[in-house]
Design a protein around this motif. Sequence first.
Motif, PDB file in Angstrom:
ATOM      1  N   UNK A 101       5.725  -7.675   8.264  1.00 40.12           N
ATOM      2  CA  UNK A 101       5.211  -6.678   7.325  1.00 40.12           C
ATOM      3  C   UNK A 101       6.343  -6.233   6.408  1.00 40.12           C
ATOM      4  N   UNK A 102       5.970  -5.986   5.164  1.00 40.03           N
ATOM      5  CA  UNK A 102       6.952  -5.609   4.154  1.00 40.03           C
ATOM      6  C   UNK A 102       6.960  -4.095   3.971  1.00 40.03           C
ATOM      7  N   UNK A 103       8.141  -3.503   4.016  1.00 36.80           N
ATOM      8  CA  UNK A 103       8.313  -2.050   3.904  1.00 36.80           C
ATOM      9  C   UNK A 103       9.140  -1.734   2.657  1.00 36.80           C
TER      10      UNK A 103
ATOM     11  N   UNK B 107      -7.791   5.713   0.801  1.00 38.93           N
ATOM     12  CA  UNK B 107      -8.977   5.100   1.415  1.00 38.93           C
ATOM     13  C   UNK B 107      -8.725   4.669   2.843  1.00 38.93           C
ATOM     14  N   UNK B 108      -9.826   4.541   3.590  1.00 34.43           N
ATOM     15  CA  UNK B 108      -9.723   4.103   4.972  1.00 34.43           C
ATOM     16  C   UNK B 108      -9.154   2.687   5.050  1.00 34.43           C
ATOM     17  N   UNK B 109      -9.549   1.836   4.133  1.00 35.78           N
ATOM     18  CA  UNK B 109      -9.053   0.459   4.141  1.00 35.78           C
ATOM     19  C   UNK B 109      -7.540   0.439   3.961  1.00 35.78           C
ATOM     20  N   UNK B 110      -7.024   1.269   3.069  1.00 38.52           N
ATOM     21  CA  UNK B 110      -5.586   1.319   2.853  1.00 38.52           C
ATOM     22  C   UNK B 110      -4.869   1.896   4.069  1.00 38.52           C
ATOM     23  N   UNK B 111      -5.498   2.889   4.693  1.00 41.65           N
ATOM     24  CA  UNK B 111      -4.924   3.467   5.906  1.00 41.65           C
ATOM     25  C   UNK B 111      -4.843   2.410   7.004  1.00 41.65           C
ATOM     26  N   UNK B 112      -5.851   1.545   7.072  1.00 45.10           N
ATOM     27  CA  UNK B 112      -5.835   0.464   8.058  1.00 45.10           C
ATOM     28  C   UNK B 112      -4.646  -0.471   7.833  1.00 45.10           C
ATOM     29  N   UNK B 113      -4.320  -0.714   6.571  1.00 43.46           N
ATOM     30  CA  UNK B 113      -3.162  -1.557   6.259  1.00 43.46           C
ATOM     31  C   UNK B 113      -1.881  -0.872   6.739  1.00 43.46           C
ATOM     32  N   UNK B 114      -1.788   0.420   6.492  1.00 45.43           N
ATOM     33  CA  UNK B 114      -0.617   1.160   6.957  1.00 45.43           C
ATOM     34  C   UNK B 114      -0.513   1.112   8.478  1.00 45.43           C
TER      35      UNK B 114
ATOM     36  N   UNK C 110       1.335   6.649  17.334  1.00 42.57           N
ATOM     37  CA  UNK C 110       0.903   5.287  17.572  1.00 42.57           C
ATOM     38  C   UNK C 110      -0.296   4.872  16.729  1.00 42.57           C
ATOM     39  N   UNK C 111      -0.809   5.752  15.924  1.00 41.56           N
ATOM     40  CA  UNK C 111      -1.923   5.336  15.075  1.00 41.56           C
ATOM     41  C   UNK C 111      -2.046   6.253  13.876  1.00 41.56           C
ATOM     42  N   UNK C 112      -2.593   5.720  12.826  1.00 35.41           N
ATOM     43  CA  UNK C 112      -2.831   6.475  11.604  1.00 35.41           C
ATOM     44  C   UNK C 112      -4.331   6.434  11.379  1.00 35.41           C
TER      45      UNK C 112
ATOM     46  N   UNK D 193       0.850  -1.198   0.000  1.00 33.03           N
ATOM     47  CA  UNK D 193       0.000   0.000   0.000  1.00 33.03           C
ATOM     48  C   UNK D 193       0.882   1.243   0.000  1.00 33.03           C
ATOM     49  N   UNK D 194       0.581   2.160  -0.880  1.00 32.01           N
ATOM     50  CA  UNK D 194       1.334   3.398  -1.020  1.00 32.01           C
ATOM     51  C   UNK D 194       1.168   4.246   0.243  1.00 32.01           C
ATOM     52  N   UNK D 195       2.244   4.394   1.016  1.00 28.12           N
ATOM     53  CA  UNK D 195       2.166   5.153   2.268  1.00 28.12           C
ATOM     54  C   UNK D 195       2.119   6.649   2.032  1.00 28.12           C
ATOM     55  N   UNK D 196       2.498   7.070   0.845  1.00 33.44           N
ATOM     56  CA  UNK D 196       2.531   8.502   0.545  1.00 33.44           C
ATOM     57  C   UNK D 196       1.172   8.999   0.079  1.00 33.44           C
ATOM     58  N   UNK D 197       0.478   8.195  -0.738  1.00 31.93           N
ATOM     59  CA  UNK D 197      -0.747   8.674  -1.371  1.00 31.93           C
ATOM     60  C   UNK D 197      -2.003   7.889  -1.020  1.00 31.93           C
ATOM     61  N   UNK D 198      -1.922   6.846  -0.207  1.00 30.14           N
ATOM     62  CA  UNK D 198      -3.091   5.996   0.075  1.00 30.14           C
ATOM     63  C   UNK D 198      -4.282   6.841   0.505  1.00 30.14           C
TER      64      UNK D 198
END
Length: 631
Positions: free
Chosen positions: A322-324, A302-309, A606-608, A295-300
């Motif tokens: 987790x893969x970075x 959606x909420x679902x993508x933010x949850x992945x981050x 601690x959270x996004x 998941x693109x950490x710069x441009x994500x």
Amino acid sequence: MMSKTGITAVLLLSSAFLGVTGCGGGGGGGGTEPAPPPTPVNAKPTVQAIADQALTIGNSVEVTVSVTDSDASDTHTLSASVSNEAAATVAVDGMVLTINALDSGVANVTVTATDNSGRDNDTSDPTTFDITVASESGWVRGLFEEASLFRNSCAVPRTGVDPATGLAYVDRLGATRDENNWLRSWSDHTYLWYAEIEDTDPDCCDTPTYFELMKTTQTTPSGADKDRFHFTMDTEEWNELSQSGVSAGYGARFAVLAPRPPRDIRVAYTQPDSPATHPEAAFVRGTKILAIDGVDAVHAPSRAEVDVLNAGLFPSELGEEHQFTVLDPGSDVQRTVTLRSASITSDPVQHVRTIDTDTGLVGYLLFLDHIATAEKRLVDSITELAEDDIEDLVLDIRYNGGGYTIIANQVAYMIAGASAAQGHVFSELRFNDKHTVFNPVTGEVLRPSLFRTSGVGLSVAQGEPLPTLDLDRVFVLTGPGTCSASEAIINGLRGIDVEVILIGETTCGKPHGFYPADNCGTTYFTVQFEIVNGAGFGDYAGGFTPDNAPSADGVAVAGCAVADDFDHAFGDTREARLNAALGYRSDSSCPEPPATGGNTVLATVDSLEGGLLRSKMHGLTIPQDVVAPSG
């Protein structure tokens, strides 16, 4: 007392007698007229005592009022007034009161009776009684029982042995309502702004939701929440973190230079011997996070993508992989690494070094956390710097969110030394207006805390003398993550006129603290006191700000506004803030301040949430006591 009919008869008889005498031609000269009888007094009625009433919302009751009067023939009219008509109303019908319970609360009713019999009617003295209106759950607005009645009564009691004490858990079976009732009473007793909490039925919701209601909703003049430091932690996690610095993670702390897309997420610092510093990962300060688990950490967006981050940045369990995709400082080549979460032991003091300058030796240390293990690490580090005979100290607390203020006290003493600090006040705790003499948590008499000159037993033997640097000034590197106990160092030193020079950004602004309180496996942090220094100053809710900042919203302190620098390591004399401190030391000059006052860095995130990186534990403060009790 004569009846009113008797009074009329006497008056008529007197009139008739006088008239006969007058008709006799004016005789009777020298006779003495009889004095008129005294005007009778109408006796005051008395309303007999009325029992207090307890009702449930929506119910009603009739109460017959008894009135006594020395004139048994008198009749009376009742009047009733209610202090809190939102809770209950009272209707009068003859000698009967009809009480209607409308909403939770307590109302005081005043009842009087007035004679109805004619002239000179009198009114009784008032009689009062209380109406207590409860919800179905038994909640009465504004009425608080002792918190101890509900403590350890849990919807899901813990079993087995408490690792923090070595004793069996004292939890007993209860309900969510009991946990909420404990929070309600505890908050009313100890919360600094208890009068600003909107009292709410403990049966309304789950306990995490209820805790969020147990704080003020007011804002500061700038529009910020008055209470920004209201949070909870799992008790086991809190005990591990506060006592040993152990937590689940990678050993990397992230910072945010741009919180919204396009985001800029960097590694702020790492812990030694952790997954983040393993050769396969090799995270360093400034490493930029580009993607997590694809998941693109710069441009994500959606909420679902933010949850992945979120899940990748802040693993909740040990052994998560987790893969970075990252970009190292000074490189334009991306690389991908896999991190596996592990138990991370925090090293609260790092990068201690002595810098040789043209004008003498300067000490530098990065202080990250006021946890128990920091006591020994600080003592060892200050000893090392004292042996080097440094002339100045650069204390880097840009990412230090607080902790035990007794450690802040020790740090300040070790900087200032005995001649400046011993016997002087470091800080004083001020609680809400219910507690002006005794500490509501410990029960101890409130008195100022003097500078601590010896170990307190956290990780240094109690009574062991502390080393000192004996400095009359200190350079402090700060940022928005400089909070609470860290700010107490600044304020405490200023209280004894040690010069503090700020290099960096405005601190977070938290002259408040709390005693962590455990109930049913959750540790609650609710603001209970404000901290003032030896000069009585504690008004820095806007933070401390270098005085050349473009917009100095906080307390202005001599120094330089300098943006955070992620291109150089801590302790590197080229790192922007350390470099500015050394420059100011040389000629009291500052580099050109950034137009915006510096990059906004949310340290110790601690959270996004909702596309924004937010801090969960910023501004953590634990009070003066070595073992902060919970009540």
